[in-house]
Design an enzyme around this catalytic site. Sequence first.
Site, PDB file in Angstrom:
ATOM      1  N   CYS A  59      47.295 -43.698 -25.872  1.00  0.00           N
ATOM      2  CA  CYS A  59      47.331 -45.010 -25.222  1.00  0.00           C
ATOM      3  C   CYS A  59      48.660 -45.710 -25.465  1.00  0.00           C
ATOM      4  CB  CYS A  59      46.172 -45.862 -25.724  1.00  0.00           C
ATOM      5  SG  CYS A  59      46.061 -45.863 -27.521  1.00  0.00           S
ATOM      6  N   GLU A  91      39.331 -51.416 -26.452  1.00  0.00           N
ATOM      7  CA  GLU A  91      40.644 -50.792 -26.710  1.00  0.00           C
ATOM      8  C   GLU A  91      40.953 -49.938 -25.490  1.00  0.00           C
ATOM      9  OE1 GLU A  91      42.418 -51.610 -29.068  1.00  0.00           O
ATOM     10  OE2 GLU A  91      41.173 -52.226 -30.748  1.00  0.00           O
TER      11      GLU A  91
END
Length: 525
Positions: free
Chosen positions: A288, A254
């Site tokens: 993110c 991720e």
Amino acid sequence: MTDGTPVTDSRVNGRQRGQIRVSPQVITARSPVTGAVLGQVAVATRLQVQDAMAEARLGRMAWDGIGLARRLSFIRALRDALYRQQDRIIGTLVAEQGKLQQEALLEYLATMEMVDFYVRQAERILAPQEVSVRLLPHRRHFVIRRPYGVVLVISPWNYPLYLSVGPIVAALTAGNSVLFKPSEYATQIGEAIAGVVAEAEFPDEVFHILHGYGEVGAMMIEAHPDHICFTGSVSTGKQIARAAAEKLIPVTLELGGKDAAIVLHDADIERAAAGIVWSGIFNAGQTCASVERVYADRRIADRLITAMKHVVEQYVQPPDGAPASLAALTTPAQRKVVESQVQEAVAAGAEVVTGGRWAADGSPFFMPTILTNVTPEMRICQEETFGPVILVVPVKDAAEAVRLSNASTFGLTASIWTEDRDYGLWLAERLQTGTVSINEHLLVSGVAEMPWGGVKESGYGRTQGAEGLLGMTYSQVVTVDRFRLPRALELFWYPYTPFKRALIRRGIHALYGPTWRDRLRALLP
Ligand code: NAD
């Protein structure tokens, strides 16, 4: 240790074995806002990593063997411990990461929902699936989910609770034991997580926290876990993928993002401005999936910029100048990245609509920033900024917006803002990202039910939701005979005979003959 501060040594078994004095290398946690020392932890040695791995290997068979129902009683106890520890946990997120109380509360809420989701849904998600196999109807076939063994969870500092507890709980629920390395900028929240695991009284062997910098993470990979769940930057993700490839360890990555929001001419501009500013500035942009780029139809671009500036100045950066709803930039390295990207862009002709500076000299608060007049070759248009900075680029139409959105090495999430929801849904399929939201950005990044992950350099594999739990397992096919065929009818076994060949040929006609006539031929003598 140099100043006599007690060092928490919870490296083995995730248990806080008292505050002992040790001499190895330590990490001192400091408030990014005041610089106050919050605690110290000892950096794990190679031997400790190897010991933790040996114990985790030892414990994992018994943990798997007790079955899902009993494992879930531990996960429930963990959820309850998290609940009891909420003030300590939220306080630590505020103190160690420089988060706002409300934003820390949201991270805590998302974490509780994630754990509760697995408590409620794990039995359904992990249930064996029976599959009918038409070539082997005399047997029953099942796909069952087996734990990998030892899962290594490496997490970052920006959502250190959610991004650690989610994969840890998924791995444990599925029957794995866990080695956990929190970020060197999140050691205190790591300790708080180890504390709730201890409070839930998991068997000693199944959870181990090891503190340290990147080298400790690398040592943990050398110890050969069976699966790695990594959340962090692209450059570290590539190092981990390389190290894991050497040992053929499966990895979930991720990684970073450079999310785009596309605002079409028919969007509700006030709403879009409010949603985009929140998604870009939340946690000071250290998300993110924060909005970093906005592609706005040129017919409404000026209105959008004015509305965004208004939201920033009304709610985040009021006229008296003190940032009211703005988190700190947590790490010194991140402060340099944000400042240098903005300075370079401005030097190359970008225009500052608002912000573009620190709240004060030496402050960890970078004022929420909107930039226009940016060009694709600027570093700020290509690299992740990970700060409270939003670029707005006018575009001629939706096609150009999609092309520019996709012209990125990243592919985490994107949003489309339009009143024409059908068109928005159609456009969503043209975007190369793991998530596309219509008329929101960021909300689904922390929801328990949905899979989470990116494409391209944003990584691969999925966490969260059913996929996140299944990702901690491999599928195992188990097949059992319903009844016994006479040996002569075991078509695939020896002896090979003309009779068996004829039967196989008839089967081929019956199953795949393009016409009914071909298929009927199979039944004729
Ligand atoms: P980072 O890559 O610097 O560090 C992440 C973790 O990896 C830390 O625990 C670090 O100690 C460890 N590490 C560093 N080098 C290692 C190595 N060689 N081997 C093993 N472990 C190593 O990332 P960060 O600065 O902590 O986090 C910010 C980044 O994370 C941003 O790029 C952000 O976009 C990304 N992120 C992604 C998601 C997502 O879900 N896609 C979520 C949050 C953050």
